[in-house]
Write a protein that holds these residues in place. Structure first.
Motif, PDB file in Angstrom:
ATOM      1  N   LEU A   8       0.664  -1.168  -0.052  1.00 32.82           N
ATOM      2  CA  LEU A   8       0.035   0.022  -0.082  1.00 32.82           C
ATOM      3  C   LEU A   8       0.914   1.366   0.064  1.00 32.82           C
ATOM      4  O   LEU A   8       0.290   2.466  -0.134  1.00 32.82           O
ATOM      5  CB  LEU A   8      -0.885   0.036   1.089  1.00 32.82           C
ATOM      6  CG  LEU A   8      -2.019  -1.095   1.264  1.00 32.82           C
ATOM      7  CD1 LEU A   8      -2.924  -1.126   2.360  1.00 32.82           C
ATOM      8  CD2 LEU A   8      -2.865  -1.416  -0.145  1.00 32.82           C
ATOM      9  N   GLY A   9       2.312   1.136   0.067  1.00 32.80           N
ATOM     10  CA  GLY A   9       3.093   2.118  -0.025  1.00 32.80           C
ATOM     11  C   GLY A   9       3.812   2.244  -1.167  1.00 32.80           C
ATOM     12  O   GLY A   9       3.286   2.135  -2.130  1.00 32.80           O
ATOM     13  N   ARG A  10       4.976   3.166  -1.303  1.00 27.99           N
ATOM     14  CA  ARG A  10       5.687   3.119  -2.563  1.00 27.99           C
ATOM     15  C   ARG A  10       6.772   2.212  -2.296  1.00 27.99           C
ATOM     16  O   ARG A  10       7.130   1.938  -1.209  1.00 27.99           O
ATOM     17  CB  ARG A  10       5.947   4.387  -2.813  1.00 27.99           C
ATOM     18  CG  ARG A  10       4.776   5.262  -3.268  1.00 27.99           C
ATOM     19  CD  ARG A  10       5.202   6.730  -3.697  1.00 27.99           C
ATOM     20  NE  ARG A  10       4.226   7.509  -4.147  1.00 27.99           N
ATOM     21  CZ  ARG A  10       3.122   8.221  -3.532  1.00 27.99           C
ATOM     22  NH1 ARG A  10       2.838   8.005  -2.226  1.00 27.99           N
ATOM     23  NH2 ARG A  10       1.987   8.744  -4.355  1.00 27.99           N
ATOM     24  N   THR A  11       7.387   1.791  -3.396  1.00 30.97           N
ATOM     25  CA  THR A  11       8.683   0.920  -3.518  1.00 30.97           C
ATOM     26  C   THR A  11       9.903   1.696  -2.738  1.00 30.97           C
ATOM     27  O   THR A  11      10.746   1.004  -2.330  1.00 30.97           O
ATOM     28  CB  THR A  11       9.051   0.271  -4.727  1.00 30.97           C
ATOM     29  OG1 THR A  11       9.385   1.310  -5.731  1.00 30.97           O
ATOM     30  CG2 THR A  11       7.576  -0.485  -5.418  1.00 30.97           C
ATOM     31  N   GLY A  12      10.145   2.989  -3.046  1.00 36.65           N
ATOM     32  CA  GLY A  12      11.315   3.692  -2.612  1.00 36.65           C
ATOM     33  C   GLY A  12      12.235   3.534  -3.760  1.00 36.65           C
ATOM     34  O   GLY A  12      13.385   3.923  -3.557  1.00 36.65           O
ATOM     35  N   ILE A  13      11.938   3.287  -5.147  1.00 37.42           N
ATOM     36  CA  ILE A  13      12.716   3.253  -6.275  1.00 37.42           C
ATOM     37  C   ILE A  13      13.733   4.716  -6.173  1.00 37.42           C
ATOM     38  O   ILE A  13      12.925   5.551  -6.185  1.00 37.42           O
ATOM     39  CB  ILE A  13      12.250   2.890  -7.246  1.00 37.42           C
ATOM     40  CG1 ILE A  13      13.221   2.551  -8.437  1.00 37.42           C
ATOM     41  CG2 ILE A  13      10.919   3.804  -7.746  1.00 37.42           C
ATOM     42  CD1 ILE A  13      12.658   2.015  -9.943  1.00 37.42           C
ATOM     43  N   ASP A  14      14.803   4.536  -6.590  1.00 34.40           N
ATOM     44  CA  ASP A  14      15.451   5.741  -6.991  1.00 34.40           C
ATOM     45  C   ASP A  14      15.186   6.611  -8.348  1.00 34.40           C
ATOM     46  O   ASP A  14      16.090   6.633  -9.045  1.00 34.40           O
ATOM     47  CB  ASP A  14      17.196   5.496  -6.709  1.00 34.40           C
ATOM     48  CG  ASP A  14      17.675   4.397  -7.592  1.00 34.40           C
ATOM     49  OD1 ASP A  14      16.702   3.651  -8.169  1.00 34.40           O
ATOM     50  OD2 ASP A  14      18.874   4.416  -7.839  1.00 34.40           O
ATOM     51  N   LEU A  15      14.050   6.799  -8.539  1.00 40.09           N
ATOM     52  CA  LEU A  15      13.659   7.423  -9.804  1.00 40.09           C
ATOM     53  C   LEU A  15      12.503   8.225  -9.017  1.00 40.09           C
ATOM     54  O   LEU A  15      11.625   7.883  -8.278  1.00 40.09           O
ATOM     55  CB  LEU A  15      13.091   6.555 -10.776  1.00 40.09           C
ATOM     56  CG  LEU A  15      14.030   5.808 -11.742  1.00 40.09           C
ATOM     57  CD1 LEU A  15      13.264   4.855 -12.571  1.00 40.09           C
ATOM     58  CD2 LEU A  15      14.767   6.754 -12.570  1.00 40.09           C
ATOM     59  N   PRO A  16      12.438   9.549  -9.736  1.00 40.01           N
ATOM     60  CA  PRO A  16      11.331  10.476  -9.400  1.00 40.01           C
ATOM     61  C   PRO A  16      10.063  10.231  -9.922  1.00 40.01           C
ATOM     62  O   PRO A  16       9.794   9.561 -10.850  1.00 40.01           O
ATOM     63  CB  PRO A  16      11.847  11.643  -9.781  1.00 40.01           C
ATOM     64  CG  PRO A  16      12.461  11.243 -10.895  1.00 40.01           C
ATOM     65  CD  PRO A  16      13.387  10.117 -11.021  1.00 40.01           C
ATOM     66  N   GLY A  17       8.647  10.618  -9.342  1.00 37.06           N
ATOM     67  CA  GLY A  17       7.650  10.478  -9.526  1.00 37.06           C
ATOM     68  C   GLY A  17       6.790   9.169  -9.536  1.00 37.06           C
ATOM     69  O   GLY A  17       5.954   8.951 -10.270  1.00 37.06           O
ATOM     70  N   GLU A  18       7.317   8.268  -8.607  1.00 42.23           N
ATOM     71  CA  GLU A  18       6.835   7.001  -8.460  1.00 42.23           C
ATOM     72  C   GLU A  18       5.253   7.263  -8.089  1.00 42.23           C
ATOM     73  O   GLU A  18       4.943   7.897  -6.996  1.00 42.23           O
ATOM     74  CB  GLU A  18       7.740   6.201  -7.505  1.00 42.23           C
ATOM     75  CG  GLU A  18       6.866   4.864  -7.121  1.00 42.23           C
ATOM     76  CD  GLU A  18       7.549   3.886  -6.219  1.00 42.23           C
ATOM     77  OE1 GLU A  18       7.285   2.848  -6.195  1.00 42.23           O
ATOM     78  OE2 GLU A  18       8.343   4.430  -5.420  1.00 42.23           O
ATOM     79  N   ALA A  19       4.385   6.496  -8.551  1.00 46.12           N
ATOM     80  CA  ALA A  19       2.994   6.590  -8.146  1.00 46.12           C
ATOM     81  C   ALA A  19       2.671   5.611  -7.136  1.00 46.12           C
ATOM     82  O   ALA A  19       3.546   4.348  -6.958  1.00 46.12           O
ATOM     83  CB  ALA A  19       2.171   6.245  -9.249  1.00 46.12           C
ATOM     84  N   GLY A  20       1.731   5.812  -6.476  1.00 51.97           N
ATOM     85  CA  GLY A  20       1.259   4.836  -5.432  1.00 51.97           C
ATOM     86  C   GLY A  20       0.306   3.975  -5.645  1.00 51.97           C
ATOM     87  O   GLY A  20      -0.601   4.205  -6.705  1.00 51.97           O
TER      88      GLY A  20
END
Length: 584
Positions: free
Chosen positions: A388-400
């Motif tokens: 239910l959160g975000r993965t924390g990937i090192d790319l901007p603009g990740e959607a939830g």
């Protein structure tokens, strides 16, 4: 007469005292400025008689997993003029107009402008800049600069990103690691007259720039090429809107490839990769650029369909509400409250156990597992899995993830969620959660960045990422690996089978909203070796034409990519018996 004389003496005395006091105040103020404010006014005087030109720092390079440069710098020049140093204006205008391909009127306007410095043209190719410098024209400055250059053109364009005219990152890894890559600009200080015009070029002072640090990635150019070729091929064959693919190490989250075709040219990022309507406004053009730059793997959400059954199965096994041998019956649908929810096989699968239900990708079986879990437990595992959160990937603009609120989820919503409908998730979140389930139960953070080195090649930082252990037990993880291997060996994912390799995976065919348009996303998630996963891949094919089933069109693409990259990664084929060959 005496009184009048006294009167004048008094006036003179008052005037003298006043002048003396004023003089004392002025002397005191002068002393204060000389003794206590000297540094301040010295700096102001220095600033008044100095002008500075920036020397751009070389941006740090970006390297792939093999040490191949995938983002570099190209030397360019900035050509400018200083009015009061020009001795032959007509010659300067003629030469700069010809060599820089700038109109003579434009050059003349800047040459005749009485100012400290006028830039004629920036980002000039070095060979042209050298040619201008060789003309040895008085009052003409040629300063070397840097422009970002991408040797592989469009490769991984939506991952790497690009820089703007100021050499700052705009999208992708270029902006995410800006602080490491940008470096520190230097300056050239020159003396000027009172009007700010440079007068003594021999007295230039230079503050040298500090180059940016280099970034080393887990992305592998060779794997990225294999994946892009495979994705582009299926996009053309199925006339699909777009195709995305992620290839990752499920043990540590290192991403080996991320594909979003069609890609765009990183060396020309403001040119659309398709024909634009000539009547489009500037605002519409910018919207089209943003759409072209968009990374579907992390920026867009979609209904995952049957690939999400991996999460439902893992939660059911972990909670103990289902086992491999539990028996079910599929008549082709399941009634939940007042709703009849169909299986993809209209005739039904009949009697089957849970393992067979997973191999058949049977919706009623997974609806029943979801109902056994209940809303509270379902949300418990969604949170436990990090879904239910975000993965924390090192790319901007990740959607939830877009999910029903727990209080609003009834049995119908629970039923549809259990087989991957009525909510949305990013491909990155799906592959990360699946990786964490099959790797022994450790929630990993997907990432590209591995380490940062300074311009001298010294490692200044090993990049680290968060992990969460025991999101499922090792026993559940092992069972899930077994189930998903059977899906490929004998179930809906059999077109991903590769002789000599143990492949696990799950197919999906999800219908896009609105359902009435009959548009689909076909997908497949696969990993190898099934008993000890070292690589996992997820492909999504958006709006394929003709046959659109994930098991038919998506699974073979992953098989083709694995056939190329598994030997490359050092994962050897196992010996296959004649009996096993006959079975497949």
């Amino acid at each position: 007469m005496v009184p009048n004389y006294t009167f004048h003496r008094r006036k003179i005395l008052i005037m003298f005292v006043t002048c003396l006091a004023g003089f004392g105040i002025l002397m005191g103020r002068l002393g204060y400025l000389m003794l206590f404010q000297s540094a301040h006014y010295t700096a102001l005087a220095q600033e008044l008689h100095e002008r500075e030109r920036s020397i751009k720092a070389a941006r740090g390079r970006i390297y792939d997993a093999n040490g191949t440069i995938i983002a570099d710098n190209k030397t360019v020049c900035t050509v400018s003029v200083i009015h009061n140093q020009i001795t032959d204006a007509e010659e300067v205008i003629a030469v700069l107009s010809e060599k820089l391909e700038v109109s003579a009127d434009t050059v003349r306007e800047k040459v005749e402008k009485y100012s400290s410095r006028e830039i004629i043209k920036s980002n000039v190719d070095k060979s042209i800049g050298d040619a201008v410098r060789a003309c040895d024209l008085d009052g003409v400055k040629v300063d070397e600069d840097y422009k970002r250059y991408y040797p592989f053109g469009s490769l991984a364009s939506k991952v790497l990103g690009f820089t703007g005219g100021d050499n700052q990152g705009i999208i992708g890894l270029e902006v995410m690691y800006e602080d490491y890559l940008k470096g520190e600009n230097g300056t050239i200080l020159t003396q000027t007259d009172a009007r700010g015009v440079e007068i003594d070029t021999a007295a230039e002072n230079r503050i040298e720039p500090v180059d940016g640090c280099s970034l080393y990635l887990s992305l592998d150019v060779n794997i990225q090429k294999y994946a892009e070729q495979a994705a582009l091929k299926v996009m053309e064959q199925k006339n699909a809107k777009k195709v995305s693919m992620i290839i990752m190490n499920p043990q540590n989250g290192e991403i080996m490839a991320m594909v979003n075709v069609p890609e765009f040219d990183l060396n020309d990022p403001f040119t659309l990769n398709y024909q634009m309507d000539a009547s489009a406004t500037d605002e519409e053009y910018q919207d089209l650029l943003n759409k072209m730059w968009r990374n579907s793997c992390i920026n867009d959400t979609y209904e995952p369909g049957s690939t999400f059954k991996i999460i439902t199965a893992a939660a059911g096994l972990e909670e103990g509400v289902v086992s491999l041998t539990d028996n079910f019956y599929c008549p082709g649908y399941k009634v939940v409250e007042d709703r009849r929810i169909h299986c993809h096989k209209v005739a039904g699968h009949g009697a089957e156990n849970f393992l067979q239900g997973a191999m058949n990708s049977c919706n009623p079986v997974f609806i029943e597992v979801g109902l056994r879990l209940g809303v509270t437990n379902t949300y418990k595992y969604f949170n436990q899995f990090g879904l239910l959160g975000r993965t924390g990937i090192d790319l901007p603009g990740e959607a939830g993830t877009i999910m029903h609120k727990q209080d609003n989820m009834g049995e119908v919503e629970l039923a549809t969620v259990s087989f991957g409908q009525s909510f949305q998730i990013t491909p990155m979140q799906l592959i990360t959660t699946a990786s964490s389930i099959i790797n022994g139960g450790t929630r990993i953070t997907p990432h590209f960045g591995v380490e940062v080195q300074n311009s001298e090649g010294t490692v200044i930082e090993k990049l680290s990422y968060d992990t969460t252990e025991h999101i499922v037990s090792e026993e559940t993880s092992e069972t899930m690996r077994y189930i998903l291997e059977q899906v490929v060996a004998e179930g809906t994912g059999h077109r991903a089978y590769l002789e000599g390799y143990r492949i696990g995976g799950k197919t999906a065919t999800s219908e896009k909203l609105p359902r009435s348009e009959n548009k689909y996303i076909s997908s497949f998630i696969g990993f190898a070796p099934a008993d000890n996963p070292q690589v996992i891949a997820l492909i999504t094919i958006d709006e394929p034409e003709g046959i659109y089933y994930g098991g038919t069109i998506a699974a073979p693409v992953v098989a083709d990519v694995f056939d190329n990259i598994l030997p490359y990664l050092g994962i050897e084929r196992e010996a296959v018996t004649e009996e096993e060959t006959a079975e497949n």
